[in-house]
Design a protein around this motif. Structure first.
Motif, PDB file in Angstrom:
ATOM      1  N   LEU A   5      14.497  28.663  -5.082  1.00 33.67           N
ATOM      2  CA  LEU A   5      15.777  28.208  -4.524  1.00 33.67           C
ATOM      3  C   LEU A   5      16.051  28.805  -3.155  1.00 33.67           C
ATOM      4  O   LEU A   5      16.475  28.111  -2.233  1.00 33.67           O
ATOM      5  N   ILE A   6      15.784  30.110  -3.036  1.00 35.81           N
ATOM      6  CA  ILE A   6      16.010  30.777  -1.736  1.00 35.81           C
ATOM      7  C   ILE A   6      15.056  30.170  -0.703  1.00 35.81           C
ATOM      8  O   ILE A   6      15.441  29.874   0.430  1.00 35.81           O
ATOM      9  N   ARG A  15      13.754  27.275  -0.669  1.00 35.66           N
ATOM     10  CA  ARG A  15      14.153  25.907  -0.345  1.00 35.66           C
ATOM     11  C   ARG A  15      15.303  25.931   0.668  1.00 35.66           C
ATOM     12  O   ARG A  15      15.309  25.195   1.635  1.00 35.66           O
ATOM     13  N   ARG A  16      16.241  26.824   0.401  1.00 32.87           N
ATOM     14  CA  ARG A  16      17.411  26.908   1.276  1.00 32.87           C
ATOM     15  C   ARG A  16      17.000  27.374   2.677  1.00 32.87           C
ATOM     16  O   ARG A  16      17.494  26.857   3.675  1.00 32.87           O
ATOM     17  N   THR A  17      16.116  28.381   2.726  1.00 36.13           N
ATOM     18  CA  THR A  17      15.687  28.872   4.041  1.00 36.13           C
ATOM     19  C   THR A  17      14.753  27.862   4.708  1.00 36.13           C
ATOM     20  O   THR A  17      14.720  27.766   5.923  1.00 36.13           O
ATOM     21  N   GLY A  18      14.039  27.091   3.878  1.00 39.17           N
ATOM     22  CA  GLY A  18      13.099  26.100   4.411  1.00 39.17           C
ATOM     23  C   GLY A  18      13.788  24.976   5.174  1.00 39.17           C
ATOM     24  O   GLY A  18      13.180  24.362   6.047  1.00 39.17           O
ATOM     25  N   ILE A  19      15.058  24.732   4.858  1.00 36.84           N
ATOM     26  CA  ILE A  19      15.770  23.647   5.550  1.00 36.84           C
ATOM     27  C   ILE A  19      16.612  24.187   6.704  1.00 36.84           C
ATOM     28  O   ILE A  19      17.353  23.455   7.340  1.00 36.84           O
ATOM     29  N   SER A  20      16.484  25.505   6.948  1.00 35.64           N
ATOM     30  CA  SER A  20      17.277  26.089   8.032  1.00 35.64           C
ATOM     31  C   SER A  20      16.613  25.828   9.382  1.00 35.64           C
ATOM     32  O   SER A  20      15.492  25.316   9.441  1.00 35.64           O
ATOM     33  N   SER A  21      17.334  26.221  10.440  1.00 33.75           N
ATOM     34  CA  SER A  21      16.785  25.971  11.775  1.00 33.75           C
ATOM     35  C   SER A  21      15.881  27.104  12.240  1.00 33.75           C
ATOM     36  O   SER A  21      15.427  27.100  13.380  1.00 33.75           O
ATOM     37  N   MET A  22      15.601  28.081  11.361  1.00 29.42           N
ATOM     38  CA  MET A  22      14.669  29.147  11.747  1.00 29.42           C
ATOM     39  C   MET A  22      13.258  28.749  11.313  1.00 29.42           C
ATOM     40  O   MET A  22      13.020  28.504  10.123  1.00 29.42           O
ATOM     41  N   PRO A  23      12.316  28.698  12.250  1.00 29.14           N
ATOM     42  CA  PRO A  23      10.953  28.305  11.881  1.00 29.14           C
ATOM     43  C   PRO A  23      10.357  29.217  10.813  1.00 29.14           C
ATOM     44  O   PRO A  23      10.601  30.435  10.827  1.00 29.14           O
ATOM     45  N   SER A  24       9.588  28.590   9.944  1.00 31.81           N
ATOM     46  CA  SER A  24       8.984  29.326   8.829  1.00 31.81           C
ATOM     47  C   SER A  24       8.121  30.483   9.336  1.00 31.81           C
ATOM     48  O   SER A  24       8.145  31.585   8.770  1.00 31.81           O
ATOM     49  N   ARG A  47      10.203  33.499  10.162  1.00 36.87           N
ATOM     50  CA  ARG A  47      10.676  34.186   8.951  1.00 36.87           C
ATOM     51  C   ARG A  47       9.570  35.000   8.318  1.00 36.87           C
ATOM     52  O   ARG A  47       9.744  36.168   7.973  1.00 36.87           O
ATOM     53  N   PHE A  90      12.627  36.869  -1.763  1.00 35.42           N
ATOM     54  CA  PHE A  90      12.644  35.941  -0.628  1.00 35.42           C
ATOM     55  C   PHE A  90      11.867  34.661  -0.956  1.00 35.42           C
ATOM     56  O   PHE A  90      12.137  33.613  -0.389  1.00 35.42           O
TER      57      PHE A  90
END
Lengths: 316, 379
Positions: free
Chosen positions: B212-213, B215-224, B227, B208
């Motif tokens: 790369l993963i 970075r991809r999740t970091g730009i999603s609309s789910m707050p860090s 997650r 996780f």
């Protein structure tokens, strides 16, 4: 009236002494396929990272969908999809589960997500590979999975960073067709690539970056019209004397001539029937040639003229 | 829920390494529990060879030799010095006793310092001391009976009976030895926990956290934070699952559950688990690839176990190893077990638990700082 989706004003980003973005400006309208072109280190990725709030910047302003973009603007992030150059998927998960996970970061409703995932799989043509693990996929299929993970949540703005690197021609065509279709369905696209043919093929607006600056922008035709070079006449000829090269330089509308590897490249600025003048010169002087043809300038010529160096040379 | 669900999907890919390390851990725990298994086979008297040169030939010296003969094998001295040396060297005899002339008279008079029996012990003096202890027990007991008004003949008889009863008491003490099983079994748990966490939870968290993963999740609309909390919850559930399984199996093997000391040991296990999770989270901040997890499992679990008194008791560790070990949570886990075993106060045990937690917190803080630095560098 068009709607501005992304607006970047006077963006400055410094890495200690290095200025990565130097008062950079960019404006992307709704429905555009916006090509961001530039050599490595020109600031393309830095620009995208700043737009996505992955990077802090020193100065300037970034607005996405008309609102200031910040790291905690999850409502804006919901409308953005990103397909990165490097494939970012879980090796442990199947194709379906990967798309489901990345879609799930945006869409909580299970039923909606299921529908979106199925549509994304169909869109990239991975129906027969749903249960495959990424390691079992070819390079092209892996790229398609990467794209599906980035677009499954149906974003309004899609950022594609070199999505066709190391992809076979069949997959490349599929990807390019897909991008055009996404655009037809209403998505605004930001597309960065080293392949100028691709940019020319799909982008409705192109911005050329160099050393962190916006050096030129417009449609492909506008960019080509903006430069001095209007036509290239190419002659495949063996053992041509230097005196003939110099004589060709003096022909009407010719402003630059290069003779390398038995190929004479004649750059013309304006004028008509340039190729006829060259053919006449060769006939008058009794010179034989293998082939002669005329080409319109490419984006590489645009880049070469604006920056003084070839885009492909810089990549190498 | 998607992060939580995906955590377990990714975790399921590591089930084989998880089962393998669980089997290894259970194997070691079972073997360790066998070291303290009850039954007569593990408790028997050992006969020693004793060479006796009786220069006294009195009633007392004969009584002593007769008593020693009930436990050991007596060689009457008819050997050369060289032969005696060889017998001692090859441990055919553990002691060479020389009873001086006048020993009996001195003993019976009961006044002044009695004459001493000269005792030479073999190289591995452990058995030699046992014989000397047997000799002292007989002589002291006989002297006490005589002080009580018994004749030497009566005192000799009573002493032998009493010492025979003592053997029976020793047999009863088997129960105490069996009780110690809980400490032996639970001592190995940190190794099991570390291997399981490093081989199962660590690669999942690392996956996780790959650049790369992330970075991809970091730009999603789910707050860090959302997650991360889902990942933490999933890791905690897995860890609790491991703890429950290991404590249950260890309790079964040690045949002890829900006693006061069992509870204290369980708290020690729980505190160590928390520390282990903090170590895992810290390790995940160092940008390690998930593929490196098996190597990390072995490095962390083995070094922590060897230096922390898990495989080798703390008291048997060398000076340097002990000094290094004191900086590891496994050392303080073992120390807590030792303190529970010796009946130390709760404060003393609590100190060990707090040191473990302190270690975890320190490692976690370092990990988070490194992680933050790495994120800045890769952005």
């Amino acid at each position: 009236m068009s709607e501005t989706i992304v607006e970047v004003k006077n963006l400055v980003k410094r890495y200690k002494e290095l200025i990565a973005l130097d008062n950079f400006n960019m404006s992307i309208e709704k429905g555009e396929v916006f090509g961001l072109l530039g050599p490595n280190g020109s600031g393309k990725t830095t620009t995208i990272n700043c737009i996505l709030s992955l990077l802090n910047y020193n100065n300037g302003e970034i607005k996405v969908f008309g609102e200031e973009m910040k790291n905690d603007r999850y409502d804006l992030k919901r409308k953005i999809g990103v397909v990165m150059q490097d494939v970012a998927v879980f090796d442990e998960l199947s194709v379906y589960d990967n798309i489901d996970y990345f879609c799930g970061l945006y869409i909580e409703d299970k039923e909606t997500r299921k529908k979106y995932v199925e549509e994304a799989i169909e869109f990239v043509g991975l129906e027969g590979f749903k249960k495959f693990k990424p390691k079992k996929l070819s390079g092209g299929l892996l790229r398609r999975l990467n794209i599906a993970c980035g677009i499954a949540h149906k974003p309004e703005l899609i950022i594609l960073d070199e999505p066709t690197v190391a992809v076979d021609p069949q997959s490349r065509n599929k990807i390019l067709e897909g991008i055009t279709e996404l655009n037809r369905n209403g998505a605004t696209i930001i597309y960065t690539s080293h392949y100028m043919e691709e940019v020319e093929q799909i982008c409705t607006h192109i911005l050329i970056m160099d050393k962190g600056k916006n050096v030129a922008e417009g449609t492909s035709d506008e960019l080509k019209r903006s430069i001095k070079n209007t036509e290239n006449v190419i002659v495949d000829v063996r053992n041509l004397d230097e005196k003939h090269v110099e004589a060709v330089k003096k022909l009407n509308h010719v402003y630059d001539v290069k003779y390398m590897s038995d190929r004479l490249t004649i750059k013309c600025a304006g004028g008509r029937h340039n190729i006829s003048h060259v053919i006449d010169y060769f006939a008058d002087n009794g010179l034989d040639y293998d082939r002669i043809y005329s080409e319109l300038p490419t984006l590489n010529d645009v880049f070469l003229e604006i920056t003084g160096t070839s885009l492909r040379d810089q990549e190498a | 829920m998607i992060v939580f669900k995906t955590f377990f999907k990714v975790l399921s890919r590591y089930k084989f390494s998880m089962i393998m390390y669980l089997a290894i851990a259970l194997g070691i725990i079972t073997i360790m529990s066998g070291f303290n298994s009850s039954g007569n086979a593990s408790y028997y008297s050992v006969s020693q060879g004793i060479i006796v040169l009786d220069n006294d030939k009195s009633e007392v010296s004969r009584g002593l030799i007769k008593y020693l003969e009930t436990i050991n094998y007596i060689y009457e001295d008819s050997f050369s010095d060289e032969q005696i040396t060889d017998m001692m060297y090859y441990t055919k005899a553990s002691n060479y006793l020389v009873i001086p002339e006048g020993f009996g008279a001195s003993f019976l008079s009961g006044t002044g310092e009695p004459l001493k029996i000269e005792s030479t012990k073999e190289i591995d003096a452990r058995m030699g001391y046992t014989v000397e202890a047997e000799m002292d027990s007989y002589l002291n007991l006989t002297a006490n009976y005589m002080k009580g008004g018994y004749s030497f003949t009566e005192a000799d008889e009573l002493s032998r009976e009493s010492l025979a009863d003592m053997s029976a008491v020793n047999m009863v003490s088997e129960v105490v030895i069996q009780d110690d099983k809980i400490f032996t079994v639970f001592t190995i748990l940190p190794y099991a926990l570390l291997t399981l966490l490093c081989s199962a939870v660590l690669p999942v968290i690392l996956r996780f956290g790959t650049m790369l993963i992330n970075r991809r999740t970091g730009i999603s609309s789910m707050p860090s934070a959302k997650r991360q909390s889902m990942l933490a919850l999933a890791s905690a559930l897995v860890t609790i699952g491991f703890i429950c399984v290991l404590i249950f199996i260890s309790s079964l093997l040690s045949e002890e559950m829900f006693t006061a000391r069992w509870a204290l040991i369980a708290i020690d296990v729980f505190v160590f688990s928390m520390t282990a999770v903090m170590i895992i989270v810290a390790l995940s901040s160092f940008g390690i690839k998930p593929e490196a997890a098996p190597a990390i499992t072995n490095i962390v679990a083995l070094s922590f176990s060897f230096l922390g008194g898990i495989f080798v008791p703390i008291e048997h560790l060398g000076g340097t190893a002990k000094a290094i070990g004191q900086f590891l949570p496994t050392y303080w886990y073992s120390e807590a077990i030792n303190r529970i075993k010796s009946g130390s106060s709760f404060e003393e045990i609590l100190n060990c638990l707090l040191i473990q937690l302190l270690f975890g917190v320190m490692v976690l803080v370092i990990g988070l700082m490194v992680g933050k630095h790495n994120v800045k560098k890769t952005a």
